[in-house]
Each structure stands twice: as structure tokens, then as C-alpha cells.
Scaffold this motif. Sequence first.
Motif, PDB file in Angstrom:
ATOM      1  N   ASN A 112      41.302 -33.600 -35.658  1.00 29.74           N
ATOM      2  CA  ASN A 112      39.703 -33.803 -35.723  1.00 29.74           C
ATOM      3  C   ASN A 112      39.358 -34.516 -37.170  1.00 29.74           C
ATOM      4  OD1 ASN A 112      38.580 -33.505 -33.318  1.00 29.74           O
ATOM      5  ND2 ASN A 112      38.518 -31.783 -33.563  1.00 29.74           N
ATOM      6  N   LEU A 113      40.398 -34.287 -37.860  1.00 27.33           N
ATOM      7  CA  LEU A 113      40.762 -35.261 -38.626  1.00 27.33           C
ATOM      8  C   LEU A 113      39.735 -37.053 -38.821  1.00 27.33           C
ATOM      9  CD1 LEU A 113      40.497 -34.832 -42.405  1.00 27.33           C
ATOM     10  CD2 LEU A 113      43.109 -36.089 -42.233  1.00 27.33           C
ATOM     11  N   ARG A 114      38.497 -37.515 -39.914  1.00 24.29           N
ATOM     12  CA  ARG A 114      37.985 -38.372 -39.164  1.00 24.29           C
ATOM     13  C   ARG A 114      38.058 -39.415 -40.924  1.00 24.29           C
ATOM     14  NH1 ARG A 114      35.286 -34.700 -36.901  1.00 24.29           N
ATOM     15  NH2 ARG A 114      34.615 -34.851 -34.426  1.00 24.29           N
ATOM     16  N   PHE A 115      37.799 -40.150 -41.054  1.00 22.52           N
ATOM     17  CA  PHE A 115      37.364 -41.724 -42.092  1.00 22.52           C
ATOM     18  C   PHE A 115      35.769 -41.960 -42.181  1.00 22.52           C
ATOM     19  CE2 PHE A 115      41.811 -40.511 -42.821  1.00 22.52           C
ATOM     20  CZ  PHE A 115      41.823 -40.590 -43.889  1.00 22.52           C
ATOM     21  N   ALA A 116      35.166 -42.123 -43.006  1.00 25.06           N
ATOM     22  CA  ALA A 116      34.260 -43.057 -42.823  1.00 25.06           C
ATOM     23  C   ALA A 116      33.300 -43.158 -43.760  1.00 25.06           C
ATOM     24  CB  ALA A 116      33.135 -41.266 -41.965  1.00 25.06           C
ATOM     25  N   ILE A 117      32.342 -44.270 -44.308  1.00 25.98           N
ATOM     26  CA  ILE A 117      31.938 -44.917 -45.534  1.00 25.98           C
ATOM     27  C   ILE A 117      30.829 -44.504 -44.929  1.00 25.98           C
ATOM     28  CG2 ILE A 117      31.531 -47.144 -46.691  1.00 25.98           C
ATOM     29  CD1 ILE A 117      34.756 -48.628 -45.429  1.00 25.98           C
TER      30      ILE A 117
ATOM     31  N   PRO B  38      28.332 -39.339 -43.576  1.00 20.44           N
ATOM     32  CA  PRO B  38      28.451 -39.681 -42.620  1.00 20.44           C
ATOM     33  C   PRO B  38      29.072 -39.751 -41.181  1.00 20.44           C
ATOM     34  CG  PRO B  38      30.154 -40.284 -44.503  1.00 20.44           C
ATOM     35  CD  PRO B  38      29.070 -38.690 -44.320  1.00 20.44           C
ATOM     36  N   ARG B  39      28.160 -39.935 -39.904  1.00 23.34           N
ATOM     37  CA  ARG B  39      29.063 -39.829 -38.754  1.00 23.34           C
ATOM     38  C   ARG B  39      29.970 -40.745 -37.965  1.00 23.34           C
ATOM     39  NH1 ARG B  39      23.335 -38.722 -35.047  1.00 23.34           N
ATOM     40  NH2 ARG B  39      25.104 -38.056 -33.710  1.00 23.34           N
ATOM     41  N   CYS B  40      29.742 -42.267 -38.780  1.00 25.84           N
ATOM     42  CA  CYS B  40      31.182 -43.318 -38.362  1.00 25.84           C
ATOM     43  C   CYS B  40      31.310 -43.535 -39.040  1.00 25.84           C
ATOM     44  CB  CYS B  40      30.036 -43.965 -36.893  1.00 25.84           C
ATOM     45  SG  CYS B  40      28.697 -44.885 -37.794  1.00 25.84           S
TER      46      CYS B  40
ATOM     47  N   VAL C 132      37.065 -52.378 -51.227  1.00 27.62           N
ATOM     48  CA  VAL C 132      37.724 -51.460 -51.661  1.00 27.62           C
ATOM     49  C   VAL C 132      37.946 -50.208 -50.506  1.00 27.62           C
ATOM     50  CG1 VAL C 132      38.034 -50.090 -53.740  1.00 27.62           C
ATOM     51  CG2 VAL C 132      37.446 -52.197 -53.929  1.00 27.62           C
ATOM     52  N   LEU C 133      36.365 -49.617 -50.151  1.00 29.11           N
ATOM     53  CA  LEU C 133      36.192 -48.653 -49.312  1.00 29.11           C
ATOM     54  C   LEU C 133      37.321 -48.243 -48.251  1.00 29.11           C
ATOM     55  CD1 LEU C 133      33.237 -47.859 -50.089  1.00 29.11           C
ATOM     56  CD2 LEU C 133      34.880 -46.849 -51.423  1.00 29.11           C
ATOM     57  N   GLU C 134      37.259 -49.900 -47.731  1.00 24.80           N
ATOM     58  CA  GLU C 134      37.997 -50.168 -46.392  1.00 24.80           C
ATOM     59  C   GLU C 134      39.628 -49.443 -46.451  1.00 24.80           C
ATOM     60  OE1 GLU C 134      36.380 -53.049 -44.775  1.00 24.80           O
ATOM     61  OE2 GLU C 134      34.546 -51.779 -43.292  1.00 24.80           O
ATOM     62  N   ALA C 135      39.693 -50.262 -47.886  1.00 19.72           N
ATOM     63  CA  ALA C 135      40.964 -50.396 -48.115  1.00 19.72           C
ATOM     64  C   ALA C 135      41.820 -49.351 -48.598  1.00 19.72           C
ATOM     65  CB  ALA C 135      41.837 -51.493 -49.338  1.00 19.72           C
ATOM     66  N   ASP C 136      41.341 -48.507 -48.827  1.00 13.84           N
ATOM     67  CA  ASP C 136      41.529 -46.919 -49.440  1.00 13.84           C
ATOM     68  C   ASP C 136      41.850 -45.508 -47.645  1.00 13.84           C
ATOM     69  OD1 ASP C 136      41.379 -44.002 -51.042  1.00 13.84           O
ATOM     70  OD2 ASP C 136      40.454 -44.041 -49.544  1.00 13.84           O
ATOM     71  N   VAL C 137      40.706 -46.927 -46.869  1.00 17.37           N
ATOM     72  CA  VAL C 137      41.182 -45.630 -45.787  1.00 17.37           C
ATOM     73  C   VAL C 137      42.453 -46.478 -44.409  1.00 17.37           C
ATOM     74  CG1 VAL C 137      40.173 -45.305 -43.004  1.00 17.37           C
ATOM     75  CG2 VAL C 137      38.549 -44.974 -45.455  1.00 17.37           C
ATOM     76  N   VAL C 138      42.755 -47.113 -44.829  1.00 11.81           N
ATOM     77  CA  VAL C 138      44.216 -47.793 -44.315  1.00 11.81           C
ATOM     78  C   VAL C 138      44.884 -47.110 -44.993  1.00 11.81           C
ATOM     79  CG1 VAL C 138      45.257 -50.042 -44.037  1.00 11.81           C
ATOM     80  CG2 VAL C 138      42.569 -50.233 -43.236  1.00 11.81           C
ATOM     81  N   HIS C 139      45.006 -47.202 -46.648  1.00 17.44           N
ATOM     82  CA  HIS C 139      45.828 -47.105 -46.664  1.00 17.44           C
ATOM     83  C   HIS C 139      46.002 -45.649 -46.640  1.00 17.44           C
ATOM     84  CE1 HIS C 139      48.868 -45.232 -50.520  1.00 17.44           C
ATOM     85  NE2 HIS C 139      47.695 -44.293 -50.351  1.00 17.44           N
ATOM     86  N   ARG C 140      45.187 -44.248 -46.409  1.00 18.42           N
ATOM     87  CA  ARG C 140      46.039 -43.144 -46.156  1.00 18.42           C
ATOM     88  C   ARG C 140      45.477 -42.513 -44.760  1.00 18.42           C
ATOM     89  NH1 ARG C 140      45.444 -41.102 -51.425  1.00 18.42           N
ATOM     90  NH2 ARG C 140      43.503 -41.740 -52.136  1.00 18.42           N
ATOM     91  N   THR C 141      45.299 -43.647 -43.596  1.00 18.40           N
ATOM     92  CA  THR C 141      45.849 -43.207 -42.492  1.00 18.40           C
ATOM     93  C   THR C 141      47.198 -43.895 -42.621  1.00 18.40           C
ATOM     94  OG1 THR C 141      43.044 -44.750 -42.298  1.00 18.40           O
ATOM     95  CG2 THR C 141      44.689 -44.829 -39.926  1.00 18.40           C
ATOM     96  N   ARG C 142      47.533 -45.036 -42.881  1.00 15.92           N
ATOM     97  CA  ARG C 142      49.204 -45.144 -42.938  1.00 15.92           C
ATOM     98  C   ARG C 142      49.578 -44.552 -43.221  1.00 15.92           C
ATOM     99  NH1 ARG C 142      49.014 -49.393 -45.177  1.00 15.92           N
ATOM    100  NH2 ARG C 142      50.212 -48.504 -47.463  1.00 15.92           N
ATOM    101  N   GLN C 143      49.416 -43.446 -43.936  1.00 17.46           N
ATOM    102  CA  GLN C 143      50.199 -42.370 -44.849  1.00 17.46           C
ATOM    103  C   GLN C 143      50.009 -41.219 -44.050  1.00 17.46           C
ATOM    104  OE1 GLN C 143      48.034 -39.938 -48.401  1.00 17.46           O
ATOM    105  NE2 GLN C 143      49.978 -40.392 -49.536  1.00 17.46           N
ATOM    106  N   LEU C 144      48.616 -40.681 -43.477  1.00 18.75           N
ATOM    107  CA  LEU C 144      48.724 -39.718 -42.529  1.00 18.75           C
ATOM    108  C   LEU C 144      49.948 -40.097 -41.358  1.00 18.75           C
ATOM    109  CD1 LEU C 144      47.183 -36.776 -41.572  1.00 18.75           C
ATOM    110  CD2 LEU C 144      45.147 -38.849 -40.135  1.00 18.75           C
ATOM    111  N   ALA C 145      49.361 -41.420 -40.879  1.00 23.28           N
ATOM    112  CA  ALA C 145      50.308 -41.791 -40.049  1.00 23.28           C
ATOM    113  C   ALA C 145      52.070 -41.172 -39.902  1.00 23.28           C
ATOM    114  CB  ALA C 145      50.919 -42.933 -38.914  1.00 23.28           C
ATOM    115  N   GLU C 146      52.727 -41.564 -41.038  1.00 19.30           N
ATOM    116  CA  GLU C 146      53.756 -41.311 -41.967  1.00 19.30           C
ATOM    117  C   GLU C 146      54.903 -40.434 -42.609  1.00 19.30           C
ATOM    118  OE1 GLU C 146      53.868 -44.940 -44.172  1.00 19.30           O
ATOM    119  OE2 GLU C 146      54.057 -46.669 -42.826  1.00 19.30           O
TER     120      GLU C 146
END
Length: 288
Positions: free
Chosen positions: A13-18, A75-77, A117-131
Motif C-alpha cells: 500500500n505504498l502511494r504517492f501524492a502531491i 494528502p488523500r490522493c 516538477v513534483l509530478e516528474a519526481d513521482v514519475v521517476h520514483r514510480t519507475r524506480q519502484l517498478a524496476e
Amino acid sequence: MGAVRFGVDDLVNLRFAISPLWETVASLQASEDPGRHAVHLPWIKKALALRHDGELARCLEPLRTALAGFEPPPPRCPLAEIEEELALAGVPSEVGDAVLAWWRAAVRPYWPRIRAVLEADVVHRTRQLAEDGIQEVFAHLHPTLRWTEDRLVSVDLPPGEWGLDGGGITLVPTAFATRCRLLPGRGPTPPCVLYPARAVGTLWERRGTADEGLARLLGRSRARVLADTSSPATTTQLAARTGLSLGAVSQHLAVLRDAGLVTSHRYRREVHYTASGMGLALLGRRTG
């Protein structure tokens, strides 16, 4: 030294939010201590000028008084609106009005570039999590954080050990923080860890300054588009910055991407474009 203990369900249940509410409150704190936030000086100069406005200064007083003890809810979402976050925070109406006044005057005009900038960080971390897995994500969030067995440990976390009890945790990148911070959960909303976002140094870079040599090489419009991707941006944002049509921006981006000068990453329904290392080198900027 504090620690957050993860169970198996918490890892799932790890999530990302802004959080626009957190960015608004943290930006006001940054404007009160410019020496600790030198990366934001171009914005802080404008923010300080706003604070000299008598009406805004009076409106902000309740928030400035409450600032030391004010803790926004986690944040919730991923794409929460500031009004929604304020409703959940349950703050006095005069504090809420002050938050909204500062948001409208000092943050909302710059929110598209901050959010990019914040969304780009989330994209980077999400890809890192998957890989690479969750350990690599935590290992690179901030130098003060480290992953030990089933625990996230940091001097920035509250003393003692926190158990997540299966509800997971939300990771929240922030532009206006230099250290990490844990916001406890509220009801069904899990706790969150705020951490400094990547590439904040590009946030206030002057855009549209491609030199004449680059303009002759790529064409003036294409060079302008490349210059405006020094921080992540969508096609719509690039069109607004450059004054070009959406179709023209899309054509220029296609050429720049085929040449390896920009990269693209999808986040939810939006695609963000960022200058590659080669593109930054052409712009004469560091790639580190």
C-alpha cells in the motif's frame, strides 16, 4: 532518531501524492527565512513584495501566528485540491482564509511549474519502484533516510518507532522543504513522509533564453521549446509558455524526442517532456 516499521501489507500500500496545501504553508515559511531557501530566491523576492501589501499582510496574520503549530493533514490522493485539503484540516476559518489568500497571491500563479516538477519526481520514483524495488526508492529519497530490514529510519522522523498497521504510507515530494517530515495519519488516511523533490534547482530558471547559435541550428521556435523543457512540462504548458499552437509544439517535441534531446514520461492522463542530458548540454546547463 525515529523509525517507521513496515509490514507486508504496508509495502503493498505504498502511494504517492502531491499536496498544494503543504506547498502553500511551506512556501510561506520559506519566505520568512530566505537564507535557508536560496534555491527559491527568484520567487522569494516576488513573495516578499506581495507581503508588503497591507491588505494581504493583515489577512496572513492568523496564519503566521498559527504557523509553528500548524500541521496540514496527509494528502488523500495524488491530485488533491487545496480547498479539499483545507476542509479535512479542520482549521479555524480565519486561518483557512489566510491560507487561500497566500495560495492565490503567491503560489497559484506558479503552480503549473511547481506541480510539473513534483509530478516528474513521482514519475521517476514510480519507475524506480517498478524496476528496482522499494529499498532503492527509500535509499534515494533523501540522504537522512535509510532502509534497515523492515524499517525506514531517519533523524528527521519523530523519536521512537511507528507501526503502520497494514494501512501503508504515502510519499509526498515537496518543493519547499530541505528535510524530510512525517505527518501522522488521520482516520482512514495513512501517514505520509514529505521529502525534497528532485530537480527543484530548475524550478525558477529563466525560460526561453536559447542563444542565437542554438536558434540557427534548430530554428527559433524549436530552440524555444527545448529551452522550456529544462524543467518538466506538458504540451499545454509549453504552448502557454512559448505562445505557439498545440499542434506546433507537438511537432517540435516529436523532432526533439527523435533526436534524443527530450524525453517523455506519462503520469496519469498527462505526458511530461524534459530535456535530456544532451538537450541540457546544448542549452549550456549542467546535467547533474
